[in-house]
Design an enzyme around this catalytic site. Structure first.
Site, PDB file in Angstrom:
ATOM      1  N   CYS A  12      24.873 -15.627  -4.135  1.00 13.75           N
ATOM      2  CA  CYS A  12      23.617 -15.726  -3.403  1.00 13.75           C
ATOM      3  C   CYS A  12      23.964 -15.928  -1.927  1.00 13.75           C
ATOM      4  CB  CYS A  12      22.786 -16.900  -3.919  1.00 13.75           C
ATOM      5  SG  CYS A  12      23.541 -18.525  -3.613  1.00 13.75           S
ATOM      6  N   CYS A  99      23.554 -25.041   2.016  1.00 17.16           N
ATOM      7  CA  CYS A  99      22.644 -23.909   1.788  1.00 17.16           C
ATOM      8  C   CYS A  99      21.289 -24.195   2.445  1.00 17.16           C
ATOM      9  CB  CYS A  99      22.466 -23.699   0.285  1.00 17.16           C
ATOM     10  SG  CYS A  99      21.112 -22.586  -0.157  1.00 17.16           S
ATOM     11  N   GLU A 129      24.118 -31.461  -5.674  1.00 19.70           N
ATOM     12  CA  GLU A 129      22.922 -31.184  -4.853  1.00 19.70           C
ATOM     13  C   GLU A 129      21.900 -32.308  -4.993  1.00 19.70           C
ATOM     14  OE1 GLU A 129      18.997 -28.467  -5.239  1.00 19.70           O
ATOM     15  OE2 GLU A 129      20.882 -27.375  -5.558  1.00 19.70           O
ATOM     16  N   THR A 165      17.481 -26.565  -6.741  1.00 19.91           N
ATOM     17  CA  THR A 165      17.347 -25.152  -6.364  1.00 19.91           C
ATOM     18  C   THR A 165      17.718 -24.196  -7.490  1.00 19.91           C
ATOM     19  OG1 THR A 165      19.573 -25.165  -5.418  1.00 19.91           O
ATOM     20  CG2 THR A 165      17.733 -25.562  -3.908  1.00 19.91           C
ATOM     21  N   CYS A 195      15.186 -21.941  -5.486  1.00 20.71           N
ATOM     22  CA  CYS A 195      15.408 -20.925  -4.457  1.00 20.71           C
ATOM     23  C   CYS A 195      15.044 -19.532  -4.977  1.00 20.71           C
ATOM     24  CB  CYS A 195      16.839 -20.964  -3.927  1.00 20.71           C
ATOM     25  SG  CYS A 195      18.046 -20.072  -4.893  1.00 20.71           S
ATOM     26  N   SER A 224      25.444 -24.723 -12.884  1.00 13.36           N
ATOM     27  CA  SER A 224      24.128 -24.997 -13.470  1.00 13.36           C
ATOM     28  C   SER A 224      23.283 -23.736 -13.567  1.00 13.36           C
ATOM     29  CB  SER A 224      23.403 -26.042 -12.611  1.00 13.36           C
ATOM     30  OG  SER A 224      22.084 -26.218 -13.046  1.00 13.36           O
ATOM     31  N   ASN A 225      23.254 -22.923 -12.500  1.00 12.50           N
ATOM     32  CA  ASN A 225      22.398 -21.734 -12.524  1.00 12.50           C
ATOM     33  C   ASN A 225      22.909 -20.707 -13.528  1.00 12.50           C
ATOM     34  OD1 ASN A 225      23.622 -19.179 -10.892  1.00 12.50           O
ATOM     35  ND2 ASN A 225      24.426 -21.054 -10.011  1.00 12.50           N
ATOM     36  N   SER A 266      27.473 -18.198  -8.028  1.00 12.05           N
ATOM     37  CA  SER A 266      28.814 -18.531  -7.543  1.00 12.05           C
ATOM     38  C   SER A 266      29.872 -17.551  -8.032  1.00 12.05           C
ATOM     39  CB  SER A 266      29.204 -19.948  -8.005  1.00 12.05           C
ATOM     40  OG  SER A 266      28.304 -20.900  -7.500  1.00 12.05           O
TER      41      SER A 266
END
Length: 582
Positions: A12, A99, A129, A165, A195, A224-225, A266
């Protein structure tokens, strides 16, 4: 087996910014002076590369005195004000790579906390975060599981709800509703701070899962994402989590025909492409593997493009209405073969950007070294046989190419050489250097053999020179755009260092139009012949602009070979146009 790669798979903007700037800091400074406060991103391959170039990771259990007088990088996840103060008391310099979406949450939390709001953040309390965001509030709670709701106070204090996010949207909606039920008479401000890139990926992985038989989700185990993407995909179709390419050895995909691939924010592009190509190779038929190996030699050996360079020479002679000198075509083809293969061996970035090509070169080193030698000898032999002036021109262009290749070596053995010092500054302008060298050799040779060509056909000569330069430049620029991420991580400097990749891509689409405008204006003022045999060159020029648009579409171009064939194809279309007699 069909492989369907998500359009939004990969870095990202926040991660890209953090990674590229960290490697940039490493290139500018002594690596021993750089520390990252925690893991830069949740991707083991990138972390390994950082470690290999000497960038250290500061862990919480270490004495903070190791940061004394060092440059400390704040990663994309961000940190709390208290943490920043502690780092500043030791570090010589703080580089903030937080970010922009995380910074937005920090600002929201800080503002509303100062206005007396209770802050509830929905996300993983152990994620860096969230730890950083919570540091901006006095009265703050984190909700990640149902039992966390029990820890919320029962008073009616006005409340701000925000999200991690990278949180899954459905999880955010679920806990927002539960919190609203808990506080029916409380002023609640709800801010969906997931995000844009996270939402795009989550929506896309749903679509990928629906249209494929199975889904591979690529990313670090701590991401996590990526974990959320896997959960979404696995709720619809069989899904497999891939952290390393080697993980594919434990996965049997033989019963699936259509494989979807999605990757976390990532995950670097080269890992996505490597996984995709590994799947294609593993489940390909024997015949397909044989054909693929032929393409490896044609592509990695620059055979396809060198033949295209020969054919381009034919077209340039046709534009100038001169009888084709096949020996000039051979010189141009041999020059490009010689220089490109030489660059392949001196270019250290392909170990990262195109590892398959690197391994192929190493495996077939004798063959390619022989090819380099034969192409060099052929080039000089034919140049000598044609004209002493062309031999001098060939030597000049070769010095330009050799000097560039030497200067491109990482920690070059030639650091004290004149070539290295002279061409080191030209490295960012590789696309221009190569284009100029080929243009000088081809159009310069034509001028030497036809001294009156500029006087007799000035506009056609300018037009032919422009075609050579622009076709070479567009090809090289597209390669640099394609590999810009890995080039920057490897420490290489290209045009994308100075011109954003998206802007450079637009330039490659526009400059053919500029050439067409030149033709039109030349026709209007009576300097360009209004003949179908010349106007036919509108076709390859327009085609090159279309190709520039197509090859930048990640969803369309999932094969390195297809990418190479497409960026080389304008030379073949140029030749086909030359064959048309109107």
């Amino acid at each position: 087996m069909n492989v369907d790669i998500g359009k939004f798979a990969g870095f990202c903007d926040g991660v890209k910014y953090a990674v590229e700037n960290t490697f940039s800091q490493a290139a500018k400074n002594n690596n021993d002076d750089i520390y990252i406060d925690g893991h830069l991103i949740h991707n083991p391959q990138t972390l390994d590369m950082l470690e290999n170039i000497g960038v250290k990771t500061y862990e919480d259990d270490e004495d903070m005195s190791v940061l004394n007088n060092k440059t400390v990088i704040v990663r994309a996840h961000g940190i709390s004000p208290k943490r920043r103060e502690a780092l500043s008391s030791h570090a010589k310099k703080i580089v903030n790579l937080t970010c922009k979406y995380v910074a937005k949450i920090q600002s929201l939390v800080k503002k509303h906390s100062s206005l007396g709001y209770r802050i509830i953040v929905i996300g993983n309390p152990k994620h860096p975060e969230i730890i950083g965001v919570c540091g901006y509030a006095d009265d703050v709670y984190v909700v990640y599981k149902d039992e966390d709701l029990n820890n919320l106070p029962n008073d009616a204090k006005k409340t701000l709800i925000a999200a991690q996010t990278t949180l899954q949207k459905s999880v955010f909606d679920k806990y927002v509703n539960k919190i609203k039920e808990k506080y029916p008479n409380t002023e609640i401000i709800i801010k969906n701070t997931i995000c844009e890139a996270t939402e795009q990926r989550q929506n896309e992985v749903l679509e990928i899962a629906k249209r494929n038989d199975a889904v591979l989700v690529i990313g670090g185990s701590e991401s996590s994402n990526t974990r959320n993407l896997y959960n979404i995909a696995s709720s619809i179709k069989p899904a497999f989590y891939v952290e390393y390419k080697e993980d594919l050895e434990k996965i049997d995909l033989s019963k699936y025909k259509n494989i979807g691939i999605m990757a976390g924010a990532s995950t670097p592009d080269w890992l996505i492409e490597d996984v995709a190509q590994t799947i294609k190779d593993k489940y390909a038929s024997s015949f397909t593997r044989f054909v693929s190996r032929i393409f490896d030699f044609l592509n990695y050996g620059y055979i396809f493009f060198s033949v295209g360079a020969f054919l381009m020479s034919y077209a340039i002679y046709d534009i100038l209405s001169q009888p084709f000198q096949y020996r000039i075509g051979i010189i141009i083809a041999a020059y490009y073969l010689y220089m490109s293969l030489g660059n392949g061996y001196s270019n250290y970035t392909i170990k990262i950007s195109d590892k398959r090509r690197y391994l192929f070169y190493q495996k077939n080193k004798f063959f390619f070294m022989t090819l380099i030698t034969v192409s060099a000898l052929s080039m000089f032999y034919f140049a000598y046989k044609v004209d002493i002036g062309i031999l001098m021109l060939t030597i000049l262009s070769s010095l330009l190419g050799i000097g560039y290749n030497i200067s491109f070596e990482n920690k070059s053995r030639f650091e004290t050489s004149i070539f290295f010092k002279l061409f080191k500054k030209l490295i960012p302008f590789k696309a221009i250097v190569i284009s100029v060298a080929v243009t000088i050799l081809l159009n310069g040779s034509i001028f030497i053999m036809h001294r009156n060509i500029i006087k007799e056909k000035p506009f056609l000569y300018i037009f032919s020179t422009s075609i050579v330069f622009l076709f070479m430049f567009i090809r090289q620029a597209l390669i640099e755009i394609k590999f810009s991420q890995s080039d920057k991580i490897a420490g290489a400097v290209t045009l994308t260092t100075y011109i954003d990749s998206s802007k450079l891509a637009i330039i490659t689409r526009i400059i053919p139009i500029v050439l067409i405008l030149f033709m039109i204006i030349s026709i209007l003022i009576g300097k360009f012949p209004l003949e179908l045999n010349k106007l036919k060159y509108f076709i390859p020029i327009i085609y090159s602009s279309i190709i520039s648009f197509i090859v930048m579409k990640k969803k369309i171009i999932t094969s390195r070979h297809l990418f190479s064939i497409l960026i080389d194809s304008p030379l073949y279309v140029l030749f086909l146009a030359a064959l048309i007699n109107i």
